[in-house]
Scaffold this active site. Sequence first.
Site, short mmCIF file in Angstrom:
data_model
loop_
_atom_site.label_atom_id
_atom_site.label_comp_id
_atom_site.label_asym_id
_atom_site.label_seq_id
_atom_site.Cartn_x
_atom_site.Cartn_y
_atom_site.Cartn_z
N HIS A 87 21.00 15.41 -12.49
CA HIS A 87 21.26 15.82 -13.10
C HIS A 87 20.39 15.75 -14.77
O HIS A 87 19.83 16.24 -15.62
CB HIS A 87 21.45 14.07 -14.03
CG HIS A 87 23.01 13.30 -13.05
ND1 HIS A 87 22.94 12.08 -13.56
CD2 HIS A 87 23.33 14.33 -11.98
CE1 HIS A 87 24.53 11.74 -12.97
NE2 HIS A 87 24.20 12.91 -11.19
N HIS A 117 28.08 5.31 -7.08
CA HIS A 117 26.50 6.14 -6.31
C HIS A 117 26.30 5.09 -5.57
O HIS A 117 25.12 4.71 -5.39
CB HIS A 117 25.34 6.03 -8.09
CG HIS A 117 25.90 7.08 -8.54
ND1 HIS A 117 24.88 7.30 -9.57
CD2 HIS A 117 26.24 8.27 -8.47
CE1 HIS A 117 24.68 8.62 -10.50
NE2 HIS A 117 26.00 8.94 -9.74
N GLU A 155 33.10 17.94 -11.38
CA GLU A 155 33.25 17.55 -10.35
C GLU A 155 34.62 15.69 -10.81
O GLU A 155 34.15 14.71 -11.01
CB GLU A 155 31.79 16.19 -9.56
CG GLU A 155 31.07 15.98 -11.00
CD GLU A 155 29.93 14.93 -10.90
OE1 GLU A 155 30.48 14.40 -9.22
OE2 GLU A 155 29.02 15.32 -11.02
N HIS A 169 33.33 7.89 -14.46
CA HIS A 169 32.19 8.90 -14.92
C HIS A 169 33.06 10.06 -15.39
O HIS A 169 33.92 10.40 -15.43
CB HIS A 169 31.80 9.01 -13.57
CG HIS A 169 32.04 10.13 -12.67
ND1 HIS A 169 32.66 11.59 -12.72
CD2 HIS A 169 32.64 9.98 -11.18
CE1 HIS A 169 33.43 11.48 -11.45
NE2 HIS A 169 33.42 10.65 -10.51
N ASP A 192 24.64 19.90 -6.03
CA ASP A 192 25.02 18.67 -6.00
C ASP A 192 26.56 18.66 -5.82
O ASP A 192 27.17 19.24 -6.37
CB ASP A 192 25.21 18.22 -7.18
CG ASP A 192 25.53 16.79 -7.22
OD1 ASP A 192 25.73 16.21 -6.56
OD2 ASP A 192 25.77 16.32 -8.82
N TYR A 250 39.30 6.89 -7.82
CA TYR A 250 38.72 5.60 -7.32
C TYR A 250 39.78 4.75 -7.30
O TYR A 250 40.13 3.80 -8.99
CB TYR A 250 37.10 4.93 -7.04
CG TYR A 250 35.79 6.74 -7.72
CD1 TYR A 250 35.97 7.27 -7.27
CD2 TYR A 250 36.24 7.46 -8.89
CE1 TYR A 250 35.18 8.38 -6.89
CE2 TYR A 250 35.60 8.42 -9.21
CZ TYR A 250 35.25 9.10 -8.86
OH TYR A 250 34.27 10.14 -7.88
N HIS A 270 27.75 17.88 -15.59
CA HIS A 270 26.54 17.85 -15.93
C HIS A 270 26.01 18.77 -15.62
O HIS A 270 26.17 19.67 -15.04
CB HIS A 270 25.83 16.20 -14.90
CG HIS A 270 26.33 16.66 -13.92
ND1 HIS A 270 25.81 17.17 -12.82
CD2 HIS A 270 26.59 15.90 -13.04
CE1 HIS A 270 24.74 16.72 -11.53
NE2 HIS A 270 25.94 16.04 -11.72
N GLU A 294 33.46 18.09 -6.10
CA GLU A 294 31.92 18.02 -6.80
C GLU A 294 30.90 19.90 -5.83
O GLU A 294 31.46 20.22 -5.01
CB GLU A 294 31.25 17.19 -6.75
CG GLU A 294 30.18 18.24 -7.28
CD GLU A 294 29.03 17.05 -7.68
OE1 GLU A 294 29.34 16.08 -6.77
OE2 GLU A 294 27.82 17.09 -8.63
N ASP A 336 28.88 12.60 -0.99
CA ASP A 336 28.40 13.51 -2.35
C ASP A 336 26.89 13.80 -1.64
O ASP A 336 25.46 13.12 -2.73
CB ASP A 336 28.24 12.59 -3.32
CG ASP A 336 27.92 13.26 -4.48
OD1 ASP A 336 27.18 13.83 -4.90
OD2 ASP A 336 27.50 12.32 -6.04
N ASP A 360 0.67 -0.76 0.03
CA ASP A 360 0.20 -0.22 0.16
C ASP A 360 0.88 1.27 0.00
O ASP A 360 0.24 2.34 0.44
CB ASP A 360 -0.82 0.25 1.15
CG ASP A 360 -2.03 -0.45 0.95
OD1 ASP A 360 -1.89 -1.19 0.73
OD2 ASP A 360 -2.77 -1.40 2.48
N ARG A 378 36.35 12.49 -4.15
CA ARG A 378 35.48 13.46 -5.29
C ARG A 378 35.52 14.69 -4.54
O ARG A 378 34.83 14.45 -4.02
CB ARG A 378 34.65 12.64 -5.46
CG ARG A 378 33.43 13.70 -6.70
CD ARG A 378 32.63 12.44 -6.83
NE ARG A 378 31.29 11.52 -6.89
CZ ARG A 378 31.29 11.12 -5.88
NH1 ARG A 378 31.96 10.35 -6.98
NH2 ARG A 378 30.36 10.32 -5.87
N1 GLY Z 1 25.49 13.58 -7.15
C1 GLY Z 1 25.53 12.38 -8.38
C2 GLY Z 1 26.03 12.10 -9.50
O1 GLY Z 1 26.46 13.53 -9.85
O2 GLY Z 1 25.95 11.82 -10.14
MN MN Z 2 27.10 15.19 -9.77
#
Ligand code: GLY
Ligand code: MN
Length: 459
Positions: A382, A271, A399, A371, A299, A403, A375, A422, A288, A69, A420
């Site tokens: 995004h 992510h 960003e 990545h 972001d 890694y 963006h 950003e 992040d 529900d 990272r």
């Molecule tokens: N903040 C997550 C990304 O930019 O993918």
């Molecule tokens: Mn981002």
Amino acid sequence: MLLKNCLYRRLSLTTFFVIYLVVFARAQDGSSAVLAGFHSSCREKLLNMLPDSSVAVFFSAAPKNMSADVDYPYHQDADFYYLTGYREPSAVLILLKLDYTSAVLFVPPRDTASEIWTGRRMGVEGAKKILGMDTVFSLEKIESYNIDNQYIKHVYIKPLNEYNSGSRVAGDLSKSVMRKFQASGIKPDESLLPSLIPVLRAVKSEEETAWMKRAAAITCDAQKELMRTLDTSMYEYQAQAVVEYVFKSEGAEEPAFPSILGSGENSCILHYESNRKKMQGGELLVADIGAGYRGYAADVTRTMPVNGKFSAEQAAVYNIVLHAQEAGINACRPGVPFGFPGKVAMDSLAAGLKRLGIIRENDELRKYIPHGISHYVGLDVHDAGPADTLRPGNVITVEPGIYIPAGSPCDRKWWNTGVRIEDDILITGAGFEVLSAAAPKDIPSVEALMRKPSRIRGR
Ligand code: GLY
Ligand code: MN
């Protein structure tokens, strides 16, 4: 004296009350008028881009079921919100550009029985008043709504995307709208709107810029509070709690996306959002995060040592990412290709990793940063936007990250290091403005803030 005092008191109370009424009424009226004016200007911009004799049709997003529900919190389709300000499901927007222009909104009527469960809905009258739209009809009128087909040459439909196509209501609505145009033999075009709207949404208006600055400021406060509060006794979800407490306490309605708090090996998961691990001394935490304010996202990523002190290896990788990020930010200006800041940052990362002996050739870089660097940010984290050239009013992220999961083909002293950094960058006529500059990022400033007492943990 007493009388005077009394009179004075009464006067001041009355004055206060009058001022309160005027200011409060203005603020209320002002903010809903500002919102209505903003969404109306978005419709106008889109109508200006459409050819004459055209109709454009949009559907609200469908609710999504979580389980049994329980639904996920409702989130409006960003284009629908942009063009209307309406945040409820089961609605259709029709924009007409004939020898006049008009916006017609169909919304579900108010229903007291279901409002016991859902809370008050806007309904037709509410939509007129709150959204400032003149032509609002109850949803069931859509079947009988008469469009002057003879004057229409083009029909544009925003296709139902994977998120709302599952809805029976959206599917039925879409069929009933389609039937209206079938008679005149016009085949609805599904490709124009998805290419026009990103061009509009990517250039932020003054109002949008103000909301995004607020989202970024709140997010920076959350990063700073996290730096002050973080310690080795905490789980990742407790770091998340600190961040989201600051968001809401400063007026951000929700996180703009699931908060990513990844420590140790999880700092290498791009992510990561389960946030379940206990954090350990000696690990890095990638935070992040982004507040959602008036529907607009920030972001912002910062990486910090859980115990407050970067190790030599962590500092070496961190400084390479920081240097690359600063180079990428400094490459932001109107007129350069969208990917230019990213390319500058990637070149800098490659040079840095070679210096550390982690890679030998540029083509090994992708192993450590899978990545993209930038963006658009806006209603969606995004956000929609064209991949061509940066323009004043764009807001993009820069960003870069590195890694190095365990098992990577390099010295094991680098393993489990994820970094990272950003920021959100507004492109201006003169160059750029960093909206998230308030969150520290050079190592001495991060470590200094981490030595300061937490404001929310009482120590
Ligand atoms: N903040 C997550 C990304 O930019 O993918
Ligand atoms: Mn981002």
